[in-house]
Design an enzyme around this catalytic site. Structure first.
Site, short mmCIF file in Angstrom:
data_model
loop_
_atom_site.label_atom_id
_atom_site.label_comp_id
_atom_site.label_asym_id
_atom_site.label_seq_id
_atom_site.Cartn_x
_atom_site.Cartn_y
_atom_site.Cartn_z
N GLY A 277 -0.47 28.72 -67.46
CA GLY A 277 -0.42 29.53 -68.67
C GLY A 277 0.61 30.65 -68.60
O GLY A 277 1.41 30.85 -69.52
N ASP A 323 2.29 26.62 -49.91
CA ASP A 323 1.49 27.83 -49.71
C ASP A 323 2.40 29.03 -49.90
O ASP A 323 3.38 29.20 -49.17
CB ASP A 323 0.89 27.81 -48.30
CG ASP A 323 0.08 29.05 -47.98
OD1 ASP A 323 0.04 30.00 -48.80
OD2 ASP A 323 -0.51 29.08 -46.88
N ASP A 342 -0.24 36.08 -59.06
CA ASP A 342 -1.56 35.96 -59.67
C ASP A 342 -2.46 35.34 -58.61
O ASP A 342 -2.69 34.13 -58.58
CB ASP A 342 -1.48 35.09 -60.92
CG ASP A 342 -2.79 35.08 -61.70
OD1 ASP A 342 -3.58 36.02 -61.54
OD2 ASP A 342 -3.03 34.12 -62.44
N CYS A 395 -8.06 37.94 -61.59
CA CYS A 395 -9.08 37.89 -62.63
C CYS A 395 -10.42 38.33 -62.03
O CYS A 395 -11.41 37.61 -62.10
CB CYS A 395 -9.18 36.51 -63.27
SG CYS A 395 -9.44 35.16 -62.10
#
Length: 449
Positions: A277, A323, A342, A395
């Site tokens: 996204g 990785d 992220d 998140c």
């Protein structure tokens, strides 16, 4: 009272309850609900998902009730899962009767009380290994109906039953957010809205909203490229999916590209890219040279599929399975103007969308993921060109994976300075409304020239 929101057609409620029990049992055995649902037969999946999500949001309560009512649980895990499913649906049915006409949340399956009991017993009777226990199931459910108020008054003294989260999770939030912890736990049991991010290379916010209205779908604008749907829909039922007009992306996640603010020609790295996204948003924002990494080859394929659908796979865009922390396996030594990190986390900020997460995580996971995050960002910092920036995001709402990481990063890297960014975003809303934002954390660091 009439049967409700999830209407039975060819598939009986007993079939759906049994399917949901398999999903609940999978979570209690340590598997993700998403993986279990993916293996659920297609004709059962939608109804089973609705019920399974509901059970996950009531699991603390129904486990406490089950423990009180059944002294010696049968040595067959699927029966125990079916009992939890039935108790969750039965309690909701009782609430609906008590509320007498008040509107119920649309995500909650509501059935008549007698239907839940009968169909639960039928599910047990039709299963070879559970038919022995159908009498126990019937008696337990009917006792709950007779003694519900007294039973709930007793079990709700337990924090896990009251808040439907593990005790350690509750304590973490109490310590981190002494003023907001109750609201955070309550918000976690409210499904998040479905938010679209418009692909401005193929459509516009106004044009997309018109298309939604023509299809009978309500929406409200969010920022310059977002639309929040009045009610969630399968993506195939929303205009423009196949044409790449939009992506599903929460309002918090939509902030990443703007914080990086990429310019044409910049070298950008999306270091933990799946499902893509934020990768797509960066490419929609500007014609950048972008490298996307992910350690999972299957998830990286999903990134490519999303970019293809959106028309964003072009020269200068590369995908690499590696990785992120192992620089020798993928980095050619050329610096990036901007890096998006992220990082993996406990996902404690998105539990309203994935209610099984709270039951799958363990307290030790917080420190474990925090250690992995440090390893990743310290490695990625080496790839940032002088004068470039790194955007750290997760998140999570646990400070160990957010603000503490940012503070410790600055102590480890004297050449880093912190730029304006939202910091911790909490999924809170006032006056009983659902928050438009998932729990998220952002910190933006600049490397001195």
């Amino acid at each position: 009272m009439p049967e409700s929101s999830s209407k039975l057609s060819r598939i009986s409620l007993s079939d759906t309850m049994l399917s949901s029990a398999h999903n609940v049992d999978a979570v209690l055995s340590g598997s993700s609900l998403s993986d279990s649902l993916a293996a659920t037969p297609g004709e059962l999946r939608a109804a089973s998902q609705a019920i399974s999500f509901h059970v996950m949001r009531r699991l603390g309560l129904v486990r406490a009730v089950s423990g009180m009512l059944v002294e010696r649980t049968p040595p067959y895990p699927l029966f125990n899962a079916l009992l939890l499913v039935a108790l969750a649906l039965l309690d909701t049915a009782c609430q609906a009767l008590a509320q007498a006409g008040e509107p119920l949340r649309r995500d909650i399956p509501v059935y008549a009380v007698h239907t839940v009991v009968d169909q639960a017993v039928e599910a047990a009777a039709g299963h070879r290994k559970m038919r022995t226990y159908k009498g126990l199931l019937n008696g337990t459910l009917r006792r709950f109906l007779r003694e519900r108020e007294a039973i709930l008054a007793q079990v709700l003294q337990q924090p896990e039953a009251r808040w439907n989260h593990p005790a350690w999770w509750i304590k973490q939030l109490q310590h981190a957010y002494p003023q907001e912890w109750e609201r955070l736990l309550e918000a976690a049991d409210q499904p998040g809205p479905m938010t679209l991010r418009i692909n401005l290379r193929r459509s516009s916010q106004a044009a997309m909203q018109e298309a939604l209205e023509a299809a009978g779908l309500e929406s409200q604008p969010l920022g310059e490229a977002g639309l929040v749907l009045g009610h969630p829909r399968p993506v195939q039922q929303i205009p423009g999916f196949a044409q790449g007009w939009w992506s599903v992306q929460d309002a918090s996640a939509q902030q990443a590209a703007g914080l990086i603010d990429p310019k044409p020609g910049m070298r950008v790295l999306d270091a933990c890219a799946a499902p893509g996204g934020k990768t797509a948003h960066l490419l929609e924002w500007a014609d950048v040279q972008l490298q996307a990494l992910d350690a999972d080859a299957g998830r990286l394929e999903r990134v490519e599929q999303n970019l293809q659908r959106l028309g964003l796979m072009r020269p200068g865009v590369t995908l690499h399975c590696a990785d992120a922390a192992d620089l020798d396996s993928w980095w050619d030594g050329r610096g990036f103007d901007a890096v998006l990190a992220d990082v993996p986390c406990t996902a404690s900020g998105i539990v309203r969308r994935h209610p099984d997460i709270r039951w799958l995580r363990r307290e030790a996971d917080v420190a474990k993921t925090a250690g992995l995050q440090r390893k990743i960002v310290d490695a990625l910092w080496k790839t940032v060109s002088p004068g470039g920036c790194l955007l750290y995001s997760s998140c999570s709402i646990f400070p160990q994976e957010g603000e503490r990481q940012a503070e410790q990063f600055l102590k480890r890297h004297a050449e880093a300075s912190r730029l304006p960014a939202p910091g911790q975003i909490l999924p809170l809303a006032d006056a009983g409304r659902i928050s438009l934002y998932d729990g998220f954390f952002y910190a933006l660091f600049a490397k001195s020239p």
